[in-house]
Design an enzyme around this catalytic site. Sequence first.
Site, PDB file in Angstrom:
ATOM      1  N   HIS A  33       0.874  -1.246   0.041  1.00 55.08           N
ATOM      2  CA  HIS A  33       0.089   0.096   0.078  1.00 55.08           C
ATOM      3  C   HIS A  33       0.881   1.128  -0.038  1.00 55.08           C
ATOM      4  O   HIS A  33       0.582   2.162  -0.854  1.00 55.08           O
ATOM      5  CB  HIS A  33      -1.024  -0.043   1.236  1.00 55.08           C
ATOM      6  CG  HIS A  33      -1.770   1.030   1.447  1.00 55.08           C
ATOM      7  ND1 HIS A  33      -3.138   1.216   1.093  1.00 55.08           N
ATOM      8  CD2 HIS A  33      -1.571   2.352   1.849  1.00 55.08           C
ATOM      9  CE1 HIS A  33      -3.718   2.395   1.151  1.00 55.08           C
ATOM     10  NE2 HIS A  33      -2.779   3.098   1.783  1.00 55.08           N
ATOM     11  N   GLU A  34       1.882   1.246   1.031  1.00 53.78           N
ATOM     12  CA  GLU A  34       2.685   2.518   1.046  1.00 53.78           C
ATOM     13  C   GLU A  34       3.558   2.657  -0.421  1.00 53.78           C
ATOM     14  O   GLU A  34       3.730   3.848  -0.855  1.00 53.78           O
ATOM     15  CB  GLU A  34       3.588   2.542   1.971  1.00 53.78           C
ATOM     16  CG  GLU A  34       2.967   2.647   3.625  1.00 53.78           C
ATOM     17  CD  GLU A  34       1.951   3.792   3.701  1.00 53.78           C
ATOM     18  OE1 GLU A  34       2.578   4.909   2.981  1.00 53.78           O
ATOM     19  OE2 GLU A  34       0.892   3.666   4.280  1.00 53.78           O
TER      20      GLU A  34
HETATM   21 ZN   LIG Z   1      -2.754   5.314   2.180  1.00 51.24          ZN
END
Ligand SMILES: [Zn+2]
Length: 274
Positions: free
Chosen positions: A143-144
């Site tokens: 996600h990051e």
């Molecule tokens: Zn996020």
Amino acid sequence: MIQNVFFQKLCRVIVPGVFSLLLITCSTVPITGRKQLSLIPGSTMLSMSAQQYGEFLKTNKLAADQQQLALVKRVGQGIQHAVEEYFRQKNLSDQLKGYNWEFNLVESNEVNAWCMPGGKVVVYTGILPVTRTDAGLAVVMGHEIAHAVAEHGNERMSQGLVTQFGGMALQEALANKPQQTQQIWMTAFGLGAQYGALLPFSRTQESEADHLGLIFMSMAGYNPNEAVNFWQRMSAQKGGQGPPEFMSTHPSDETRIAKIKQDLPEAMQYYKAK
Ligand SMILES: [Zn+2]
């Protein structure tokens, strides 16, 4: 956000027709094709990133647990290779030029993680009890890293500069207001609440990061179904004493989990169990 809508309109309508000089202020999100505000040249983002990352490592304590560090590096490199492969398949490898990936684990109770432009990734030990497994950590790192490769940081930083300095020339702001510029950087990348109110990622950015993150983790050999379990644990964590930092920039709700469930069949096509 109103600015967001304004600039998207600017990118889409005005720029191509009239003010070609303004072209540099807009770019396209790799993969999704969404137009985004992008005031800061890529080279500037990379040099600021290297500088801020170096500063962060000097002033924060690296985790002593070598096993946990090895886990962060292993999962991180798996996601990195998936991203490189994905971009290669889409003929977008140029977008990763200047990336020099690094993965670190810092000792902190903050439930947090981030990835700066250029692939500088930091995980906080405080998030490990929530990630629990390799796949749980892959959800967070995927996600990051997705936020970074979709250049959401430039978009947030650009919005921050516009909000704070209005018409001031970008170069002038960067050169003459180093403290405020640094603060906008910190908030844009979620580096701790002590720098002031965190700018929330927009719903669109979150949704993009979830979607791409699922694909990257699947390509790296982690079962994307784990994302549902992870976000449910994050949600339960939020019920505790105050929202942790990761949550305050990452609004988690039923809608997010429902959207992830919708994205799962596509992600599963990329999943090859290790
Ligand atoms: Zn996020």
